[in-house]
Scaffold this motif. Structure first.
Motif, PDB file in Angstrom:
ATOM      1  N   ARG A 255       0.521   1.855  -1.423  1.00 40.41           N
ATOM      2  CA  ARG A 255      -0.644   1.771  -2.438  1.00 40.41           C
ATOM      3  C   ARG A 255      -0.644   0.246  -2.670  1.00 40.41           C
ATOM      4  O   ARG A 255      -1.900  -0.328  -2.750  1.00 40.41           O
ATOM      5  CB  ARG A 255       0.117   2.176  -4.000  1.00 40.41           C
ATOM      6  CG  ARG A 255      -0.518   1.869  -5.241  1.00 40.41           C
ATOM      7  CD  ARG A 255      -1.722   2.529  -5.415  1.00 40.41           C
ATOM      8  NE  ARG A 255      -2.749   2.240  -4.621  1.00 40.41           N
ATOM      9  CZ  ARG A 255      -3.764   2.984  -4.133  1.00 40.41           C
ATOM     10  NH1 ARG A 255      -3.283   4.464  -4.063  1.00 40.41           N
ATOM     11  NH2 ARG A 255      -4.865   2.801  -3.304  1.00 40.41           N
ATOM     12  N   ASP A 259      -4.437  -1.462  -1.795  1.00 47.47           N
ATOM     13  CA  ASP A 259      -5.156  -2.321  -2.987  1.00 47.47           C
ATOM     14  C   ASP A 259      -5.443  -3.827  -2.294  1.00 47.47           C
ATOM     15  O   ASP A 259      -6.727  -4.253  -2.376  1.00 47.47           O
ATOM     16  CB  ASP A 259      -4.146  -2.546  -3.958  1.00 47.47           C
ATOM     17  CG  ASP A 259      -4.075  -1.249  -4.691  1.00 47.47           C
ATOM     18  OD1 ASP A 259      -4.829  -0.069  -4.580  1.00 47.47           O
ATOM     19  OD2 ASP A 259      -3.191  -1.049  -5.838  1.00 47.47           O
ATOM     20  N   ASP A 268      -2.603   7.100  -1.323  1.00 48.08           N
ATOM     21  CA  ASP A 268      -1.175   6.429  -0.429  1.00 48.08           C
ATOM     22  C   ASP A 268      -0.363   7.630  -0.200  1.00 48.08           C
ATOM     23  O   ASP A 268       1.010   6.934   0.359  1.00 48.08           O
ATOM     24  CB  ASP A 268      -0.668   5.215  -1.204  1.00 48.08           C
ATOM     25  CG  ASP A 268       0.077   5.823  -2.727  1.00 48.08           C
ATOM     26  OD1 ASP A 268      -0.270   7.311  -3.068  1.00 48.08           O
ATOM     27  OD2 ASP A 268       0.921   5.354  -3.243  1.00 48.08           O
TER      28      ASP A 268
END
Length: 428
Positions: A255, A259, A268
């Motif tokens: 994740r 990002d 993810d």
């Protein structure tokens, strides 16, 4: 099926009895349990081996053995649930086990029992080791007799993907409802150790630097598939452990990496993966994505993303995609120059140039569920779970070169070494 037992003198009978006793003592030390009468009466001389491929027919409860190259013809078939009646009796008598058994059927099984997820051969080629999701176990099956050598019940209520150590002596299996990976002695079924993972451990990969990687995919059977409900999917992460001690070396939260790469829109949940030959880059598929990502292991960051064509016929409703998959199946040519992608919900497979990430021809395939590499390294081999066949695609041309019919709903395909005469004289 013919037995390996031969006529023997009294000393040989004594040696056989001692061999059985040693086998039983070896298995008694762990959770794995030997099945009475399953140990060979006498250790055979080392047999000549040949390369083949195991194809797990998940809904059939069988595994086809096919040639590892050429026309990929079927050599024989193994019943991987010879103890089905005994296992079902245990399940029906236990309300909790029965609830999970039916849950596997209605959830990841798409209305079917899942009898074989993953398979590997033992180093001597004498046995097939199989993870069986609906029975929540791993078993070793004698390839000559079809009998169970040992059985290991996993923690929780479902067994999933496996991996074999580089030396072939250990097998790792994901216990998906217990957030645990067990590592077993492949010969005896004895548990060497285990480690905890994120929610729903899935893919396992041993690397040459002495590490074992596990990818947890979170909850994939709910209908909470809208992007804004991604938080309901649980703790999804890559857990990397020392393969010798099974102590955690690092935890990778994709994740954060997604990002940072500017793709906060992607899941993810890491699905199948493929390392480059030098293991410095990792290519991965994630839930709901018709494409792949490139992750630099050294710098710990995602470096490239590739979106692959969508099929106009694919239902855009994400709740109709099997277990949150969009694409599920990834392999790499031995020289590291090509990737092979199974476009599961888009009904195709394609070879991707790793340098440019440009895809080749889209080879029509029916719900391809896995991708691996042929024995000679020239082809990508995919399982077409919707058509009950296995198809080989040439890495150089990106074109289909062979297809062979197999059993109901093939999924995992693994290279194996088996006795050279198996299939001709084994009664398979």
């Amino acid at each position: 099926m013919p037995s390996l037992r031969t006529s023997s003198t009294r000393p040989r009978r004594l040696a056989a009895a001692l061999a059985v006793a040693v086998a039983l003592v070896a298995t008694a030390g762990g959770t794995g349990s030997a099945v009475p009468g399953a140990a060979a009466a006498e250790a055979p001389a080392a047999a000549a081996l040949r390369e083949a491929m195991f194809v797990g027919n998940n809904w059939d409860g069988t595994a086809d053995v096919i040639a590892a190259q050429g026309d990929f013809h079927r050599i024989g078939r193994v019943n991987v649930i010879p103890d089905k009646e005994e296992r079902l009796r245990e399940i029906y008598l236990n309300p909790i086990k029965l609830a999970f058994f039916l849950g596997v059927r209605s959830g990841p099984g798409e209305g079917h029992d899942q009898f074989v997820d993953d398979m590997y051969a033992t180093p001597d080629g004498s046995a097939m080791v199989v993870s069986r999701p609906s029975f929540a176990d791993v078993v070793s099956l004698d390839l000559r007799t079809g009998r169970v050598n040992w059985r290991f019940p996993v923690a929780g209520y479902r067994a999933d993907h496996m991996a074999v150590s580089p030396d072939g002596t250990r097998v790792a299996v994901s216990a998906s409802t217990a957030n645990t990976v067990h590592v077993l002695d492949i010969a005896t079924g004895r548990e060497i150790g285990s480690f905890k993972t994120g929610d729903k451990p899935h893919e396992n990969v041993f690397t040459s630097d002495g590490l074992l990687w596990n990818m947890s995919i979170g909850e994939v059977t709910t209908a909470l598939d809208a992007p804004w409900l991604d938080w309901t999917k649980g703790d999804r992460r890559i857990t990397v452990v020392d393969a010798a001690t099974l102590k955690t070396v690092r935890v990778i939260d994709m994740r954060e990496r997604l990002d940072a790469f500017g793709r906060g829109d992607l899941s993810d949940a890491v699905r199948p993966v493929a390392f480059t030959p030098d293991e410095k880059k990792l290519y991965l598929q994630v839930s709901f994505y018709n494409g792949l990502l490139e992750y630099d292991v050294t710098t710990d960051r995602i470096t490239r993303a590739k979106v692959l064509p969508g099929n106009p016929k694919t239902d855009p409703d994400r709740t109709t995609w099997v277990n949150d998959s969009r694409h599920h199946g990834l392999s790499m040519s031995p020289d590291g120059s090509k990737l092979c992608v199974a476009g599961t919900m888009d009904d195709y497979a394609t070879v991707v140039d790793r340098a440019t990430l440009q895809e080749g021809p889209l080879v029509e395939a029916s719900k391809p569920y896995w991708a691996t590499v042929s024995g000679d390294g020239r082809s990508c081999v995919i399982s077409e779970s919707g058509a009950d066949r296995v198809t080989a695609i040439d890495f150089a041309t990106g074109r289909r070169v062979a297809s062979v019919d197999v059993g109901d709903h093939p999924q995992r395909v693994r290279l194996a070494r088996i006795p050279a005469d198996w299939g001709a004289s084994s009664g398979s």
